[in-house]
Design a protein around this motif. Structure first.
Motif, PDB file in Angstrom:
ATOM      1  N   ILE A   1      60.178  53.314  77.368  1.00 32.86           N
ATOM      2  CA  ILE A   1      60.543  52.165  77.001  1.00 32.86           C
ATOM      3  C   ILE A   1      60.382  51.769  75.660  1.00 32.86           C
ATOM      4  CG2 ILE A   1      60.100  49.721  77.365  1.00 32.86           C
ATOM      5  CD1 ILE A   1      59.795  50.490  80.427  1.00 32.86           C
ATOM      6  N   ILE A   2      59.135  52.179  75.194  1.00 31.85           N
ATOM      7  CA  ILE A   2      58.525  51.758  73.937  1.00 31.85           C
ATOM      8  C   ILE A   2      59.180  52.634  72.887  1.00 31.85           C
ATOM      9  CG2 ILE A   2      56.580  51.710  72.384  1.00 31.85           C
ATOM     10  CD1 ILE A   2      55.168  50.888  74.981  1.00 31.85           C
ATOM     11  N   VAL A   3      59.000  54.041  73.125  1.00 31.33           N
ATOM     12  CA  VAL A   3      59.638  55.008  72.046  1.00 31.33           C
ATOM     13  C   VAL A   3      60.897  55.216  72.110  1.00 31.33           C
ATOM     14  CG1 VAL A   3      58.862  57.229  71.087  1.00 31.33           C
ATOM     15  CG2 VAL A   3      56.896  56.025  71.932  1.00 31.33           C
ATOM     16  N   GLU A   4      61.292  55.744  73.351  1.00 30.80           N
ATOM     17  CA  GLU A   4      62.703  56.213  73.238  1.00 30.80           C
ATOM     18  C   GLU A   4      63.661  55.131  73.321  1.00 30.80           C
ATOM     19  OE1 GLU A   4      62.730  58.810  76.964  1.00 30.80           O
ATOM     20  OE2 GLU A   4      61.451  60.190  75.871  1.00 30.80           O
ATOM     21  N   SER A   5      63.438  54.111  73.936  1.00 26.10           N
ATOM     22  CA  SER A   5      64.502  53.038  74.035  1.00 26.10           C
ATOM     23  C   SER A   5      64.646  52.022  72.740  1.00 26.10           C
ATOM     24  CB  SER A   5      64.297  52.090  75.402  1.00 26.10           C
ATOM     25  OG  SER A   5      64.587  53.056  76.408  1.00 26.10           O
ATOM     26  N   HIS A   6      63.294  51.851  72.398  1.00 30.12           N
ATOM     27  CA  HIS A   6      63.106  50.953  71.382  1.00 30.12           C
ATOM     28  C   HIS A   6      62.834  51.540  70.126  1.00 30.12           C
ATOM     29  CE1 HIS A   6      63.799  47.559  73.934  1.00 30.12           C
ATOM     30  NE2 HIS A   6      63.030  48.058  74.979  1.00 30.12           N
ATOM     31  N   GLY A   7      62.513  52.680  69.880  1.00 30.83           N
ATOM     32  CA  GLY A   7      62.123  53.305  68.396  1.00 30.83           C
ATOM     33  C   GLY A   7      60.787  52.909  68.148  1.00 30.83           C
ATOM     34  N   GLY A   8      60.131  52.466  69.002  1.00 32.45           N
ATOM     35  CA  GLY A   8      58.546  52.137  68.678  1.00 32.45           C
ATOM     36  C   GLY A   8      57.436  53.289  68.621  1.00 32.45           C
ATOM     37  N   GLU A   9      56.418  52.951  68.521  1.00 32.19           N
ATOM     38  CA  GLU A   9      55.077  53.957  68.514  1.00 32.19           C
ATOM     39  C   GLU A   9      54.312  53.258  69.674  1.00 32.19           C
ATOM     40  OE1 GLU A   9      53.406  54.572  65.036  1.00 32.19           O
ATOM     41  OE2 GLU A   9      55.142  54.377  63.785  1.00 32.19           O
ATOM     42  N   LEU A  10      53.539  54.399  70.153  1.00 24.73           N
ATOM     43  CA  LEU A  10      52.403  54.160  71.351  1.00 24.73           C
ATOM     44  C   LEU A  10      51.332  55.291  71.110  1.00 24.73           C
ATOM     45  CD1 LEU A  10      51.676  53.029  74.139  1.00 24.73           C
ATOM     46  CD2 LEU A  10      52.791  54.776  75.294  1.00 24.73           C
ATOM     47  N   SER A  11      50.255  54.736  70.964  1.00 27.66           N
ATOM     48  CA  SER A  11      48.989  55.646  70.612  1.00 27.66           C
ATOM     49  C   SER A  11      47.849  55.246  71.471  1.00 27.66           C
ATOM     50  CB  SER A  11      48.751  55.482  69.104  1.00 27.66           C
ATOM     51  OG  SER A  11      48.088  54.326  68.760  1.00 27.66           O
ATOM     52  N   CYS A  12      47.046  55.915  71.581  1.00 29.70           N
ATOM     53  CA  CYS A  12      45.867  55.739  72.334  1.00 29.70           C
ATOM     54  C   CYS A  12      44.572  56.370  71.498  1.00 29.70           C
ATOM     55  CB  CYS A  12      45.820  56.483  73.861  1.00 29.70           C
ATOM     56  SG  CYS A  12      44.550  56.167  74.663  1.00 29.70           S
ATOM     57  N   GLU A  13      43.365  55.338  71.828  1.00 24.24           N
ATOM     58  CA  GLU A  13      41.994  55.865  71.215  1.00 24.24           C
ATOM     59  C   GLU A  13      41.126  55.658  72.324  1.00 24.24           C
ATOM     60  OE1 GLU A  13      40.466  54.436  67.605  1.00 24.24           O
ATOM     61  OE2 GLU A  13      42.287  53.969  66.599  1.00 24.24           O
ATOM     62  N   SER A  14      40.637  56.919  72.769  1.00 24.22           N
ATOM     63  CA  SER A  14      39.570  56.735  74.086  1.00 24.22           C
ATOM     64  C   SER A  14      38.313  57.298  73.682  1.00 24.22           C
ATOM     65  CB  SER A  14      40.289  57.760  75.002  1.00 24.22           C
ATOM     66  OG  SER A  14      39.524  57.675  76.040  1.00 24.22           O
ATOM     67  N   THR A  15      37.135  56.508  73.877  1.00 18.87           N
ATOM     68  CA  THR A  15      35.841  57.210  73.707  1.00 18.87           C
ATOM     69  C   THR A  15      35.196  57.322  75.251  1.00 18.87           C
ATOM     70  OG1 THR A  15      35.606  55.865  71.742  1.00 18.87           O
ATOM     71  CG2 THR A  15      33.829  56.700  72.937  1.00 18.87           C
ATOM     72  N   SER A  16      34.668  58.414  75.549  1.00 18.51           N
ATOM     73  CA  SER A  16      34.248  58.913  76.806  1.00 18.51           C
ATOM     74  C   SER A  16      33.242  57.825  77.311  1.00 18.51           C
ATOM     75  CB  SER A  16      33.622  60.164  77.088  1.00 18.51           C
ATOM     76  OG  SER A  16      33.305  60.621  78.325  1.00 18.51           O
ATOM     77  N   GLY A  17      33.345  57.242  78.433  1.00 14.95           N
ATOM     78  CA  GLY A  17      32.398  56.368  78.957  1.00 14.95           C
ATOM     79  C   GLY A  17      32.679  55.004  78.409  1.00 14.95           C
ATOM     80  N   GLN A  18      33.295  54.783  77.503  1.00 16.83           N
ATOM     81  CA  GLN A  18      33.678  53.236  76.854  1.00 16.83           C
ATOM     82  C   GLN A  18      35.072  52.577  77.076  1.00 16.83           C
ATOM     83  OE1 GLN A  18      31.432  51.977  74.415  1.00 16.83           O
ATOM     84  NE2 GLN A  18      29.845  53.447  75.114  1.00 16.83           N
ATOM     85  N   GLY A  19      35.911  53.510  77.519  1.00 12.77           N
ATOM     86  CA  GLY A  19      37.344  52.998  77.604  1.00 12.77           C
ATOM     87  C   GLY A  19      38.302  53.749  76.802  1.00 12.77           C
ATOM     88  N   ALA A  20      39.660  52.748  76.717  1.00 14.69           N
ATOM     89  CA  ALA A  20      40.425  53.191  76.014  1.00 14.69           C
ATOM     90  C   ALA A  20      41.268  51.837  75.305  1.00 14.69           C
ATOM     91  CB  ALA A  20      41.704  53.980  76.567  1.00 14.69           C
ATOM     92  N   THR A  21      41.768  52.000  74.102  1.00 14.72           N
ATOM     93  CA  THR A  21      42.691  51.092  73.352  1.00 14.72           C
ATOM     94  C   THR A  21      43.912  51.618  73.247  1.00 14.72           C
ATOM     95  OG1 THR A  21      40.703  50.266  72.304  1.00 14.72           O
ATOM     96  CG2 THR A  21      42.820  49.706  71.331  1.00 14.72           C
TER      97      THR A  21
END
Length: 54
Positions: free
Chosen positions: A21-41
């Motif tokens: 939906i985000i990248v292919e359909s709308h030309g947007g960007e999707l990224s993730c930052e993850s820290t073990s035991g802390q969660g993800a953004t």
């Protein structure tokens, strides 16, 4: 790939569908930052198109 889902609790397609939906359909960007035991953004960037003022 890593998941905290219990076996049998969903099909695990959420990130794949989000990417489509985000990248292919709308030309947007999707990224993730993850820290073990802390969660993800997750960061979603969508292009904005200004409408023409008539």
């Amino acid at each position: 790939m890593f998941t905290t889902k219990k076996i049998g609790s969903g099909i695990g397609m959420g990130l794949s569908i989000s990417y489509q939906i985000i990248v292919e359909s709308h030309g947007g960007e999707l990224s993730c930052e993850s820290t073990s035991g802390q969660g993800a953004t997750f960061t979603i960037l969508l292009p904005v198109e200004r409408s023409k003022i008539i």
